[in-house]
Design a protein around this motif. Structure first.
Motif, PDB file in Angstrom:
ATOM      1  N   ALA A  48      -2.250   4.497   1.742  1.00  0.00           N
ATOM      2  CA  ALA A  48      -2.470   3.116   2.173  1.00  0.00           C
ATOM      3  C   ALA A  48      -2.957   2.235   1.028  1.00  0.00           C
ATOM      4  O   ALA A  48      -2.394   1.167   0.760  1.00  0.00           O
ATOM      5  N   LEU A  49      -4.004   2.675   0.333  1.00  0.00           N
ATOM      6  CA  LEU A  49      -4.558   1.845  -0.741  1.00  0.00           C
ATOM      7  C   LEU A  49      -3.636   1.822  -1.954  1.00  0.00           C
ATOM      8  O   LEU A  49      -3.580   0.831  -2.687  1.00  0.00           O
ATOM      9  N   SER A  50      -2.900   2.903  -2.167  1.00  0.00           N
ATOM     10  CA  SER A  50      -1.942   2.917  -3.273  1.00  0.00           C
ATOM     11  C   SER A  50      -0.813   1.931  -3.015  1.00  0.00           C
ATOM     12  O   SER A  50      -0.388   1.193  -3.913  1.00  0.00           O
ATOM     13  N   ALA A  51      -0.316   1.895  -1.769  1.00  0.00           N
ATOM     14  CA  ALA A  51       0.734   0.930  -1.415  1.00  0.00           C
ATOM     15  C   ALA A  51       0.231  -0.493  -1.598  1.00  0.00           C
ATOM     16  O   ALA A  51       0.937  -1.365  -2.116  1.00  0.00           O
ATOM     17  N   VAL A 265      -3.017   1.265   9.640  1.00  0.00           N
ATOM     18  CA  VAL A 265      -4.236   0.506   9.962  1.00  0.00           C
ATOM     19  C   VAL A 265      -5.036   0.210   8.697  1.00  0.00           C
ATOM     20  O   VAL A 265      -5.501  -0.918   8.472  1.00  0.00           O
ATOM     21  N   ILE A 266      -5.201   1.222   7.855  1.00  0.00           N
ATOM     22  CA  ILE A 266      -5.956   1.046   6.604  1.00  0.00           C
ATOM     23  C   ILE A 266      -5.267   0.022   5.709  1.00  0.00           C
ATOM     24  O   ILE A 266      -5.902  -0.900   5.176  1.00  0.00           O
ATOM     25  N   ALA A 267      -3.955   0.188   5.537  1.00  0.00           N
ATOM     26  CA  ALA A 267      -3.200  -0.674   4.610  1.00  0.00           C
ATOM     27  C   ALA A 267      -3.187  -2.127   5.072  1.00  0.00           C
ATOM     28  O   ALA A 267      -3.408  -3.049   4.270  1.00  0.00           O
ATOM     29  N   ILE A 268      -2.930  -2.354   6.351  1.00  0.00           N
ATOM     30  CA  ILE A 268      -2.851  -3.725   6.871  1.00  0.00           C
ATOM     31  C   ILE A 268      -4.229  -4.387   6.822  1.00  0.00           C
ATOM     32  O   ILE A 268      -4.352  -5.571   6.467  1.00  0.00           O
TER      33      ILE A 268
END
Length: 485
Positions: A48-51, A265-268
């Motif tokens: 998620a954070l990498s994206a 959820v994390i990424a958004i």
């Protein structure tokens, strides 16, 4: 020269390089899939954070806030468009792309996925994709390298050309050595750094605003709907996510389908915070700093705000967020373009599938070096545009060329190989043509006509080509119904 800030930067850069060295030794026995996709073993937080970090390059700390700082709240539609597109990409595109890439002969790159999706033995699609990748990613990487040079030149006073070479060396170092795993883990830490920097700076600046300076801002500045073109173009930025290879490749790398929702959820959530606080930096920066043409020309609103508020140690830590943003995106772009050339051109076209894993690793690493060199030349050129302009050009090409092709391949059973080729060529040509002839006069971002022209071309050509074969239709059905064990 501020030596405290310089020491903070050096420590940060050495930490990033150490991650690349660690994964070089850890994965030294790995092969092509390990280097280019991390062996599909990325967890939800790292994915998620990498994206997010690979998406939000230095333009989210420098280019976007400065655009809002100079032009007004109409530019905030870019943030809204980005969040909308990113959310839709995670919700609708990510789960299907991971499933389809596995069924399509375990594809590890976007060009490879598109070719395998149509069971094609022709390398035309892969070569076309690789050419677009190399051109657009070189321009995109130039924007990140230029941001590093601007940061060091402003903060430390060292010549911008020298600092761009130093930044490029570090980025090349951990990408060259550690591959996808190193890029994802550095992106994870850098994603946290970006969020922290954007969150802290405007909160402290608000308390220092001079009310008289606010009164002097033109009324039009505060009108978010003054220009219809701002709204249309802002949402147009969101279309880019559907075709951004270095971002959607993260969807394919996730360890399991069960962790997709958690990652989404994390990424958004992360992106929502980033877009909000990037907008706040621009607005608060205008109220706190006033209008300064030097800040506008060099995309310095975040840097100027941080350096005027915080002591050297704290400002060094916060400004490392700019380094984080620049490096995370550049490394992802270099790896995506290297994988496109090595896996989609070198291996099938040049070596006729006779290359081993070690040879493929070094082919990818050499491409990283070549693209980095050309990107440095572009970044150092006096004719290069601003950070925001470089990003907009590359973002538009990717979104227009690949967005509709990827989405049609995932959601339309009747999509064909010929339709995919048409999507990519028409999208890229219309995007570039609009930029050169119509963008300035209409104010409409070139990705919008490019994306929809690509979509129409893909549908028409697929229908005219007679639809997919029974085998291709069966692959679509298998991927559509795929359940992970």
């Amino acid at each position: 020269m501020n030596y405290t800030e310089m020491v903070v930067f050096i420590v940060y850069l050495l930490f990033m390089l150490s991650i690349g060295i660690w994964f070089f030794y850890k994965n030294r026995q790995g092969g092509e899939k390990t280097y280019f996709l991390g062996g599909r073993q990325m967890g939800p937080w790292v994915t998620a954070l990498s994206a997010g970090a690979s998406d939000m390059s230095a333009w989210v700390l420098m280019g976007l806030p400065t655009s809002i700082y100079a032009l007004g709240l109409g530019q905030a539609w870019i943030s809204i468009g980005l969040l909308t597109g990113y959310s839709l990409s995670w919700i609708f595109q990510a789960p299907r792309l991971r499933r389809f890439s596995i069924v399509a002969n375990d594809a590890i790159t976007i060009p490879q996925y598109l070719s395998n999706r149509f069971l094609s033995k022709s390398h035309v699609l892969q070569v076309i994709c690789a050419i677009v990748f190399l051109i657009a990613y070189t321009i995109y990487s130039a924007s990140s390298i230029k941001a590093c040079g601007t940061l060091f030149n402003t903060v430390i006073g060292i010549d911008q050309t020298y600092t761009m070479y130093v930044a490029a060396f570090i980025i090349i170092g951990y990408t060259f050595l550690g591959g996808f795993s190193a890029v994802c883990w550095t992106d994870f830490y850098q994603g946290l750094m970006i969020l922290g920097s954007l969150l802290i700076a405007p909160i402290f600046a608000v308390s220092l605003i001079n009310p008289q300076a606010v009164a002097g801002i033109p009324p039009d500045y505060w009108n978010p709907v003054a220009k219809t073109s701002d709204i249309i173009s802002g949402f147009g930025w969101g279309l880019g996510y559907f075709g951004m290879p270095h971002i959607i490749i993260r969807f394919m790398s996730l360890k399991s389908q069960k962790e997709m929702k958690k990652s989404a959820v994390i990424a958004i959530s992360w992106t929502a915070l980033i877009c909000f606080f990037a907008t706040m930096v621009g607005v608060v920066g205008r109220m706190y700093l006033g209008m300064d043409e030097n800040i506008n020309q060099n995309s310095l609103v975040f840097i100027a705000m941080v350096r005027s508020i915080f002591p050297a140690l704290m400002s060094g830590i916060l400004l490392s967020g700019v380094l984080a943003a620049s490096m995370s995106t550049a490394s992802s772009q270099l790896l995506a373009s290297a994988s496109a050339f090595a896996s989609d051109v070198y291996k099938p076209v040049i070596r006729k599938y006779q290359s081993g894993d070690k040879e493929m690793l070094w082919a990818g690493r050499i491409v990283v070096l070549v693209i980095s060199f050309v990107a440095l030349l572009i970044a150092d050129s006096p004719r290069a545009g601003s950070i925001m302009e470089l990003v907009a050009n590359a973002w538009g090409v990717f979104g227009a060329a690949f967005g509709s092709a990827i989405m049609l391949s995932l959601f339309w059973r009747g999509f064909t190989f010929q339709g995919a080729v048409a999507c990519i060529i028409v999208g890229a040509v219309v995007d570039i043509g609009w930029y050169l002839t119509m963008a300035a006069s209409t104010g409409i971002y070139e990705i919008i006509p490019g994306f929809f022209a690509s979509l129409v071309a893909g549908v028409i050509v697929s229908l005219l080509s007679g639809g997919p074969s029974k085998e291709v239709a069966a692959l679509y059905d298998e991927a559509n119904n795929y359940v992970e064990e």
